[in-house]
Design a protein around this motif. Sequence first.
Motif, PDB file in Angstrom:
ATOM      1  N   ALA A  32       0.930  -1.281  -0.016  1.00  0.00           N
ATOM      2  CA  ALA A  32       0.042  -0.571   0.338  1.00  0.00           C
ATOM      3  C   ALA A  32       0.866   1.014  -0.232  1.00  0.00           C
ATOM      4  N   THR A  33       0.595   2.543  -0.414  1.00  0.00           N
ATOM      5  CA  THR A  33       0.868   3.357  -1.059  1.00  0.00           C
ATOM      6  C   THR A  33       0.333   4.710  -0.012  1.00  0.00           C
ATOM      7  N   THR A  34      -1.150   4.252   0.313  1.00  0.00           N
ATOM      8  CA  THR A  34      -1.671   5.599   0.825  1.00  0.00           C
ATOM      9  C   THR A  34      -2.696   4.393   2.519  1.00  0.00           C
ATOM     10  N   ILE A  35      -2.814   5.210   3.300  1.00  0.00           N
ATOM     11  CA  ILE A  35      -3.724   4.188   4.669  1.00  0.00           C
ATOM     12  C   ILE A  35      -5.146   3.640   3.732  1.00  0.00           C
ATOM     13  N   ASP A  36      -5.740   4.391   3.019  1.00  0.00           N
ATOM     14  CA  ASP A  36      -7.106   3.817   2.268  1.00  0.00           C
ATOM     15  C   ASP A  36      -6.862   2.673   0.887  1.00  0.00           C
ATOM     16  N   GLU A  37      -5.740   2.524   0.533  1.00  0.00           N
ATOM     17  CA  GLU A  37      -4.764   1.223   0.113  1.00  0.00           C
ATOM     18  C   GLU A  37      -4.746   0.405   1.164  1.00  0.00           C
ATOM     19  N   VAL A  38      -4.197   0.396   2.128  1.00  0.00           N
ATOM     20  CA  VAL A  38      -4.496  -0.433   3.223  1.00  0.00           C
ATOM     21  C   VAL A  38      -5.310  -0.840   3.918  1.00  0.00           C
ATOM     22  N   ILE A  39      -5.913  -0.160   3.804  1.00  0.00           N
ATOM     23  CA  ILE A  39      -8.190  -0.521   4.407  1.00  0.00           C
ATOM     24  C   ILE A  39      -8.310  -1.521   3.142  1.00  0.00           C
ATOM     25  N   GLU A  40      -8.037  -1.105   1.766  1.00  0.00           N
ATOM     26  CA  GLU A  40      -8.354  -2.249   0.965  1.00  0.00           C
ATOM     27  C   GLU A  40      -7.247  -3.515   1.042  1.00  0.00           C
ATOM     28  N   ASN A  41      -6.999  -3.179   1.328  1.00  0.00           N
ATOM     29  CA  ASN A  41      -6.113  -4.849   1.084  1.00  0.00           C
ATOM     30  C   ASN A  41      -6.565  -5.586   1.916  1.00  0.00           C
TER      31      ASN A  41
END
Length: 258
Positions: free
Chosen positions: A3-12
């Motif tokens: 992930a590169t953003t916190i939103d991508e963390v949540i998505e992953n």
Amino acid sequence: MTATTIDEVIENLEQIIQESISEESTLGYFAALYQNVTIHIKEKLGKNYFDDDKRMEQLDVIFANRYLTAYAKYKEKKEVTKSWAIAFKSSTDSMLIVLQHLLLGMNAHINLDLGIAASEVTDDKTIKSLESDFNKINELLATLVDEVQKDLAEIWPTLLKILKFLKKVDDFLINFSMKLARNKAWEFANELVKGDKEKKEKLLELKDLEVSEFSEKIINPGILVKILFTIIRLGERGKSSDKTKKLEKLIENKLDNH
């Protein structure tokens, strides 16, 4: 899976949760807990909660990527740290209770990964300025860790009955208090930023060994506690997917009330 953003963390993390549900894997337990904590960290950004929002998101992403990368490597049958190897391998152990699976994930991620992540967003001259935000991110984790035992007992009453019957399990869990984990992670981060490449590699190797040894204690806490955990496991009826969904909902409600 990075992930590169916190939103991508949540998505992953959502991807891992759904994958675990479809595969009937216990790996969804930790992912569900972690996703809810991450969502609440995101909600604190831009609200003058953290001293440095930009650095906090960077820390969150680096921290999460330690887990996401380890998970991806495990699925690809590649080598991971000893701490994560034990946690992932134990996901197929049908006799471990939900609480043990959560503790194995938290042990690897907090006691090993958190200190590494903190050292990567600072250096020996700036790490002191991170301490306040470091403690705040742990406060969100602590709201779950300190109460997870009681919360799980609400879902599986057998756990509550046994905890009332014998306090031995509480004594076992005291060894994994958030305060102790936080303090050790902070000390580890400070050691890492002061070392050269060779020293850092040695520190990482020793810390991974230390954390993995505690993972073994979580799996094998002693004959008496193991018997109690076996009884609790019999009370944890349902498929892994059902437990993940229940845990996800419970954690979500708990965080909403904080």
